[in-house]
Design an enzyme around this catalytic site. Sequence first.
Site, mmCIF file in Angstrom:
data_model
loop_
_atom_site.group_PDB
_atom_site.id
_atom_site.type_symbol
_atom_site.label_atom_id
_atom_site.label_comp_id
_atom_site.label_asym_id
_atom_site.label_seq_id
_atom_site.Cartn_x
_atom_site.Cartn_y
_atom_site.Cartn_z
ATOM 1 N N HIS A 96 -12.367 1.166 -3.830
ATOM 2 C CA HIS A 96 -11.594 0.420 -4.823
ATOM 3 C C HIS A 96 -12.335 -0.870 -5.153
ATOM 4 C CE1 HIS A 96 -7.550 2.512 -4.415
ATOM 5 N NE2 HIS A 96 -8.205 2.986 -3.365
ATOM 6 N N TYR B 9 0.879 -1.171 0.000
ATOM 7 C CA TYR B 9 0.000 0.000 0.000
ATOM 8 C C TYR B 9 0.916 1.220 0.000
ATOM 9 C CZ TYR B 9 -3.510 3.394 1.604
ATOM 10 O OH TYR B 9 -4.339 4.482 1.726
#
Length: 514
Positions: free
Chosen positions: A505, A367
């Site tokens: 997402h 991430y």
Amino acid sequence: MYHVFPSPTILGFRTFLIRPSLAVVQSSLGFSRAMASSKATSKPTIIAKSDDESEAGNVENDFESDSDSIDRLSVVQLRQKLRSVGVPVKGRKTELVDALRAYLSSNPGDDCKNMEPKSNSSKENLKRKVESSSVQIQAESVSSTVSKVAVAKRTKKGVNKAPDEETIAESKTKRVAKDKVTSIRSNKATVSKALCAKEDVPAEVDGESKMVDLIENQFEPWTVLAHKKPQKGWIPYNPRTMRKPRLTADTKHVKLMSWNVNGLRALLKLEGFSALQLAQREDFDVLCLQETKLQEKDVEAIKCSLLEGYKDSFWTCSVSKLGYSGTAIISRIKPLSVRYGLGISDHDSEGRLVTVEFDSFYLLCSYVPNSGDGLKRLSYRVTEWDTSLSNYMKELEKMKPVILTGDLNCAHEEIDIYNPAGNKRSAGFTIEERQSFETNYLKNGFVDTFRNQHPGVVGYTYWNYRHNARKTNKGWRLDYFLVSESISDKVYDSYILPDVGGSDHCPIGLILTL
């Protein structure tokens, strides 16, 4: 291929398909094979800039159907002509023009001056053909009832007759369909057609095929080419037509998935489609998660609830800021080794990287730091994080090929973002971030698998919650699978699952032959 061992419990990991009708089972994060894949195809429609023209005027019966003449039609004239052939008439002028052109191209014998209202009997026949599609499961039911509503509108002015049993039944069907459409629109997530368990609606009558496609676009916004500055040849990503067929059991391969869940605990509270259903449909071997926002004290309870068959899971959490960032890898393949972070203290306090080693490759779940409001972390991101991660990947590559996946927080090219001109200084699309992505990854021996497979395809993986961006498919492609060049030829499919909701997402997938 590694097989699933289904069980009724796993991480209570609920989310939902954008189509609520498929949200039928609340369950834990479990995984087995899905049902039938979709047969229907949908044709792209371009979303263009708003056109506020709404001039009135009468339809001239002798109007020709050439391109310039269609452009000169008023909104009222366009709607009258589209109504006359039973095509939905909602939308801006540019969308009405596209719909009329599409109808004329699919019906070369027609032109504007011959577009007279269809007879009542033709409309009744069309309605009966659409209604003839049998409804076997909930996904089919919604698709069928929505089509019936569209047909019912076209037959609203039919001749009066005494109500019989068939008429009463149709009336009830329309009321049920209206209730379902109202329920769908009220849901926070955009309604979509599922990628699985859906049959085609018959479209045998001239012009009906285009009508069905327009209806489907309302529920599958990703099939619409949404871009402020589309280039010639660009098309929207449609997983129903662009995903490759499933590999047979005798073809050795591994199936990886990645998903920024934007808060795992929040996801667990959502009603509807569960990760069990996602696993049944996708049958993945490894699931990588980003932005779990968990604390270390939460991890053990979640691990204890994992489904048999996915017993290996590896979690890292932010310790510098609790309830922030966080990554995880959940696998039914036991890895050879596991690493957390980059081995650099300045980078490893936010839980942004997990690495697992398998027989033939390293898998990294990352991430990448967002540059933040006001680009406060832009310098850190491009001069420290990106270079450190790239160097780490090259060191691993000396031993085995490397696969990097996750939310990399960069829309690399203009094709990867709906509004490139308006986001030149937005985090994720600055020239500094894009150049860093190019230099540290793509020019350093790693391949963007989706763009390599789909060079002219617009596919987004992130939609801002504000402005309901997902409904209009105004998104960004921020999630990737990057692989070492040495195994890029082993990539069978790199794909996006835009129908899976529950986060800002959507999941992405990679199938690699071994």
